[in-house]
Every structure is written in structure tokens, then in C-alpha cells.
Design an enzyme around this catalytic site. Structure first.
Site: not given
Length: 448
Positions: A290, A292
Site C-alpha cells: 500500500n 499511502r
């Protein structure tokens, strides 16, 4: 340091970003939809701009409107939060091309890690353990296929290359069933996706979901900040998260963590990121990264003392990470319950007006929420309205504190999933630690 940041998100994460900006003396611009005029961070931001109507496609996913907001306010950076445009490489590219800083990795890295095939290839090259598989589509040579399956080790899963949504998959438990299973999956794949390419992977029966938090800067530094266990899931959605993961030793943490940090340097990563793994029988298998900040970042903050969002802002400003790997010491245990505006039995969303709210408190209790008494939860967005985080010297203390905090919480006017959290926390196997990703659905009688 950055001078003004556009917060391109809503809800609790927008408020979380605003708090970090304020601590660093950065001015804030809240962009919001017509349904979100009364959001907490909108009321607190230095400047606010309405970027469109309630539907996300016309507001929080409206790239030209967000970039225009940065232009008219003279901002120098955009923070995408999580969800919405946070992992959209085209958005990151347009932000940078328009002369603003994207608070996250480069568009190229988002693309690389967003594609499963290229991500796994990059991770293998960087020494991150992946699920053993056929390294590409299988042929019609049955002897060769048997050899590959033997090398991987049964049970294996045959997957359609063009598949998705649980279709075009078949678990094979012995060599006798291999040939027929490949033929059947190929036929299914051809019919469903017009692509009969299939590949083999090791099938993990009862894995846990364990993920590694990383930070990387533009000066060649990358660090790992221990792991989180997010195995308590329903329909692939995390419900309860904790850090550190029960049963992971410091030695194991150091090994997998340093591999992830090295991979960040290899791929030229910058900012906060998370490597997600399936963990079974003491082995880690990479599934995705991911690129982020994540919903569950607070549990890592509680056990390491690092403010991850402030580090994101510092890194985006071109500064090095404010600490070294050896400064990170895992201390105590933290838990997070995602509190959703939904019916605890049917799981249907429960938007509406919050007549009265009493949030819990006390030592080791953190309440991350944009909701207040009199606020109306709109029906247009994700149903999460709060994150309740507790910290204790031990896992037992963190659980007990969470139970107390949940019992103190009053949210009147809408339904919430607090009863589900209470059920999980009193579960004997959860209290022991180490339950797998199927556990909650089995407990709720949902296993299909």
C-alpha cells in the site's frame, strides 16, 4: 518546510492530517463536497474550498477541481490521505506536473506496486519473500506441471491470469487431481475471461494478515516500524488491528523489516508505505504494497512513539527521516477498533444525525474521529466514523482498556458496530492471539 497543504480527503484522516500540519506550522486548505460543509477539519482549516456535489466521482475523485484548489490558494503540496485518489498514479503525476508536491511516492512507483505481476517481480528481486508459484502461466505439459506443483508443495491453487472476484480459482490437494483441475480452470477462464492462461501458487489454508510499516526519504534512508496484525477481517475488510503481532519475535521482525526497508531503497520509494503479507507456519508471503498512509497507522504510532503523518510531511518537504532505525524500540501493545455507522447484525450502513456523543478517555486511550454531537453522517461515503485505539504495557492491558473504552462510548441517533467489537474482544481465541483471516467470518457463521 512546506507552507500550505491541500487536504484532498474527508473524515477522520483529513482531521488527522490537519493536526499534523498545525503542529508543524503548515497552513491548511480543506477541499470538501457539498455534503461535507460541517466536517470537523473543514471548520478548523485555514481555508476551505467546495470542489463539487456529494458523489465522490464529482468531488473527492475530481482531479481538475483538486488541482485548481491548490492553484487558487497558492498551496505547495497535496496530501491524498487514504482511499479516493491516494493510490492513483495519474493523479500523483498531474499534481507534480502542475508544480505541486504529491505527499506520497512517485507516480512510477505507485504504478509499479499497483500491478500485481510487476510488484511481485520487483519484490522477488529485492529479496522480499513471495508466495511460491509457477512464475508465469502453466503449459500443457502435464509432466512439467506435476514437477512445478511438487516444487511448490501441495495444496496449491490454480488461478486464471485474467481472473478476479474469486472466480477462476481451484484448490488442488494432491497430484491425482492436478491434470483435471488445470483443464477445468482453463475452460472456466476461457469462458469467463476469454483468456485460458492459468498459473499455480501455493495455497495457504489458514494464514494471518501481518503487515510491515515503512518510511523512506529522498536521501536514501528507509526504516521499518515493526508490524501490525490485521487478521480480524470481514469480507476482506479489516475490523480490529493490533501492534505488534502476537508471537512475532524481535529476530523475525528484524529480518522481514530490513528486507522491506531494503526493497524501498531498491524501488526508489518515498514517504509512508505498508508491505502486506500472509503469514503461515512462521513464513511470510508478500501479497501487496500500500503506497499511502493506512487507516490503522495509529497502532504503530502508539508502540513506537513516531508521528507517521508528520514524517510524511517532512519527507515531502525534502527533509530526511527524523530518526534512525536503531532509535526505534517497540514498547507495549496497541489495538484499534474501527467504529462504523452500520447495523451490527445486518452490517447495512446507518447514516443519520448523531444526537449525542460521549467519547471514551483515560490513560492509554485515543479517539480518532471527525464526528461530534449534532453532526449528520452522510450516506455517500465509507461508513467508518471513528477509530478507537488503546495502548497498554501488555496485550492483556490493551484489550481490557479497549473493553472499558467501548463500554464508555455513547453514540446516540445512529447504529454502530460497537456490539461486534465487544463480541470479538471477549472471544477466548482472540484473547489468546494469533487467529487467522477466516476466524471472524467463521465465528459469525458467514463461511460460504
Amino acid at each position: 518546510m512546506l507552507e500550505k497543504v491541500v487536504i484532498a480527503n474527508r473524515g477522520e484522516i483529513a482531521l488527522r492530517i490537519l493536526r499534523a500540519c498545525k503542529e508543524l506550522g503548515i497552513k491548511t486548505v480543506a477541499v470538501h463536497s457539498t455534503a461535507d460543509r460541517d466536517l470537523k477539519h473543514v471548520l478548523l482549516a485555514d481555508e476551505t474550498i467546495c470542489i463539487g456535489p456529494a458523489p465522490s466521482a464529482k468531488s473527492y475523485l475530481n482531479i481538475p477541481a483538486i488541482i485548481a484548489a491548490a492553484e487558487v490558494t497558492g498551496a505547495d503540496a497535496i496530501h491524498p490521505g487514504y482511499g479516493f485518489l491516494s493510490e492513483n498514479a495519474d493523479f500523483a503525476e498531474q499534481v507534480e506536473r502542475s508544480g505541486f508536491t504529491f505527499i506520497g511516492p512517485t507516480a512510477d512507483v505507485i504504478r509499479l506496486m499497483g500491478d500485481k505481476v510487476s510488484a511481485i517481480k520487483a519484490m522477488k528481486k529485492a529479496g522480499v519473500p513471495c508466495v511460491p508459484g509457477s512464475d508465469g502461466p502453466v503449459s500443457n505439459d502435464i509432466a512439467k506441471n506435476k514437477e512445478i506443483a511438487k516444487r511448490i508443495g501441495y495444496p496449491i491453487i490454480i488461478k486464471a491470469s485474467g481472473g478476479g472476484g474469486g472466480r477462476g480459482m481451484r484448490v488442488v490437494r494432491s497430484e491425482d487431481a492436478l491434470e483435471e483441475s488445470i483443464a477445468m480452470t482453463k475452460a472456466e477462464a476461457k469462458a469467463a475471461f476469454n483468456n485460458d492462461m492459468v498459473y499455480m501458487e501455493k495455497y495457504l489454508e489458514n494464514p494471518r494478515h501481518v503487515e510491515i510499516q515503512v518510511l523512506a526519504d529522498t536521501h536514501g534512508n528507509a526504516v521499518y516500524l515493526a508490524e501490525r496484525d490485521c487478521s480480524m477481517q470481514r469480507r476482506h475488510q479489516k475490523v480490529v488491528e493490533e501492534a505488534p503481532a502476537p508471537g512475532i519475535t524481535e529476530e523475525v521482525r528484524r529480518d522481514i523489516g530490513s528486507r522491506c526497508a531494503n526493497a524501498c531503497v531498491e524501488i526508489g520509494y518515498r514517504g509512508a508505505g505498508t508491505f502486506e503479507f500472509l503469514y503461515e507456519n512462521g513464513e511470510f508471503y508478500f501479497i501487496e504494497m500500500n503506497t499511502r498512509i493506512q487507516v490503522e497507522h495509529p497502532v504503530t504510532e502508539m508502540i513506537t512513539g513516531v508521528d507517521l503523518v508528520k514524517e510524511q510531511l517532512r519527507i515531502a518537504a525534502g527533509l530526511p527521516i527524523s530518526f534512525k532505525q536503531e532509535d526505534i524500540k517497540v514498547k507495549g501493545h496497541a489495538m484499534e477498533c474501527r467504529i462504523n455507522a452500520e447495523d451490527p447484525k445486518t452490517f447495512l450502513p446507518s447514516p443519520g444525525k448523531v444526537n449525542h456523543l460521549h467519547s471514551p478517555g483515560g490513560l492509554g486511550v485515543r479517539w480518532d474521529s471527525h464526528v461530534y454531537g449534532g453532526y449528520t453522517v452522510p450516506p455517500h461515503y465509507d461508513s467508518m466514523i471513528a477509530k478507537l485505539i488503546t495502548y497498554g504495557d501488555t496485550r492483556e492491558v490493551a484489550i481490557r482498556r479497549m473493553q472499558n473504552a467501548l463500554s464508555e462510548t455513547i453514540i446516540d441517533g445512529i447504529k454502530t458496530n460497537i456490539p461486534l467489537h465487544e463480541l470479538i474482544l471477549e472471544d477466548e481465541n482472540f484473547q489468546k492471539g494469533g487467529t487467522n483471516i477466516h476466524y471472524l467470518e467463521k465465528k459469525l457463521g458467514m463461511n460460504e
